[in-house]
Design an enzyme around this catalytic site. Sequence first.
Site, mmCIF file in Angstrom:
data_model
loop_
_atom_site.group_PDB
_atom_site.id
_atom_site.type_symbol
_atom_site.label_atom_id
_atom_site.label_comp_id
_atom_site.label_asym_id
_atom_site.label_seq_id
_atom_site.Cartn_x
_atom_site.Cartn_y
_atom_site.Cartn_z
ATOM 1 N N ASN A 108 15.434 -25.341 -22.355
ATOM 2 C CA ASN A 108 16.711 -26.017 -22.083
ATOM 3 C C ASN A 108 16.988 -26.964 -23.249
ATOM 4 O O ASN A 108 16.368 -28.021 -23.358
ATOM 5 C CB ASN A 108 16.592 -26.793 -20.759
ATOM 6 N N GLU A 146 11.170 -30.054 -10.899
ATOM 7 C CA GLU A 146 11.258 -31.005 -12.009
ATOM 8 C C GLU A 146 11.251 -32.438 -11.465
ATOM 9 O O GLU A 146 12.310 -32.977 -11.116
ATOM 10 C CB GLU A 146 12.559 -30.771 -12.790
ATOM 11 N N GLY A 167 11.610 -35.750 -19.874
ATOM 12 C CA GLY A 167 11.898 -36.446 -21.135
ATOM 13 C C GLY A 167 11.143 -37.751 -21.298
ATOM 14 O O GLY A 167 11.437 -38.535 -22.192
ATOM 15 N N SER A 173 8.269 -32.691 -19.259
ATOM 16 C CA SER A 173 7.342 -32.999 -20.361
ATOM 17 C C SER A 173 6.278 -31.918 -20.579
ATOM 18 O O SER A 173 5.126 -32.220 -20.903
ATOM 19 C CB SER A 173 6.704 -34.380 -20.155
HETATM 20 C C1 PEP Z 1 14.313 -30.352 -18.711
HETATM 21 O O1 PEP Z 1 15.244 -30.565 -19.440
HETATM 22 O O2 PEP Z 1 14.502 -29.655 -17.721
HETATM 23 C C2 PEP Z 1 13.007 -30.917 -19.026
HETATM 24 C C3 PEP Z 1 12.004 -30.648 -18.249
HETATM 25 O O3 PEP Z 1 12.911 -31.733 -20.147
HETATM 26 P P1 PEP Z 1 11.558 -32.205 -20.908
HETATM 27 O O4 PEP Z 1 10.708 -30.962 -21.078
HETATM 28 O O5 PEP Z 1 12.039 -32.747 -22.202
HETATM 29 O O6 PEP Z 1 10.890 -33.195 -20.028
#
Ligand code: PEP
Length: 264
Positions: free
Chosen positions: A9, A180, A186, A225
């Site tokens: 993403n 998530e 992030g 992450s």
């Molecule tokens: C996301 O955008 O769904 C995500 C999990 O971001 P990150 O991997 O940067 O935490």
Amino acid sequence: MLRKLVVGNWKMNLTPREGVATIEAFVEAVERCEEVQVAICPPYMTIPRVHPILHGTHIELGAQDCFWLDEGAFTGQVSAKMLAAEDIQFCIVGHSETRGRFGKLDIPESTVGFFAETHETVNLKIKALLMYSIHPILCVGETLAEREAGTTDSTIRAQLEGAMAGIDGSELEGFVVAYEPVWAIGTGQVCPSDEAGRICRFIRDWFRTTYGDDVASLRVLYGGSVKASNAKELFAQEGIDGGLVGGASLVAKEFSQIVDAAWR
Ligand code: PEP
């Protein structure tokens, strides 16, 4: 057995030109991993630029969001119908950033409401995507406050019930859910792998209880992450069928190592 799925993403990162360069590096790095299904969700503007590069590869194309009506006076929106016309195979819905459930606020709180979608809008988007045979990637997850209050499971159950209302089990071929935890997105703070696995199994159990055997092709991903250094341990957990990867999907080498971790 279901193939693992790894989805990148890109969020609002990389100009179309930078996106093309990243995809080119990426195709070279990831092409050999046919055992893993891979998709990239770039910004809308980049989609027509990277589409010809991905043609003939096993890497698929996704979008980051959609609107549920086909057309009309909805400034700034992109419909599922338009995505289908571009041969988009996946679309993220209900991401915590579009639900307005930010883990780490680095923008004024007053702007959060602009993004805030509800269980109902998530449900409408899923129905629109299914109508155009695009696989939804439904994101669910708790905030830090919800985790600390001990309401993680009930929060996710409510998100699943709201998102899936009125959707028949026969429509779930290729459906994807991403767990998530909002506090892990992030932030560099990854959910412990055993807990991530537990919640992913909880999500699959919810689908099994609600739909019975129709959920055989459902994939439940972990996102938050994910990096090359932690992907192997996460993907090894029973119940985790792959990953939804934000920041680490912007760098071809790192992302290809995450894809590698899904099959080696
Ligand atoms: C996301 O955008 O769904 C995500 C999990 O971001 P990150 O991997 O940067 O935490």
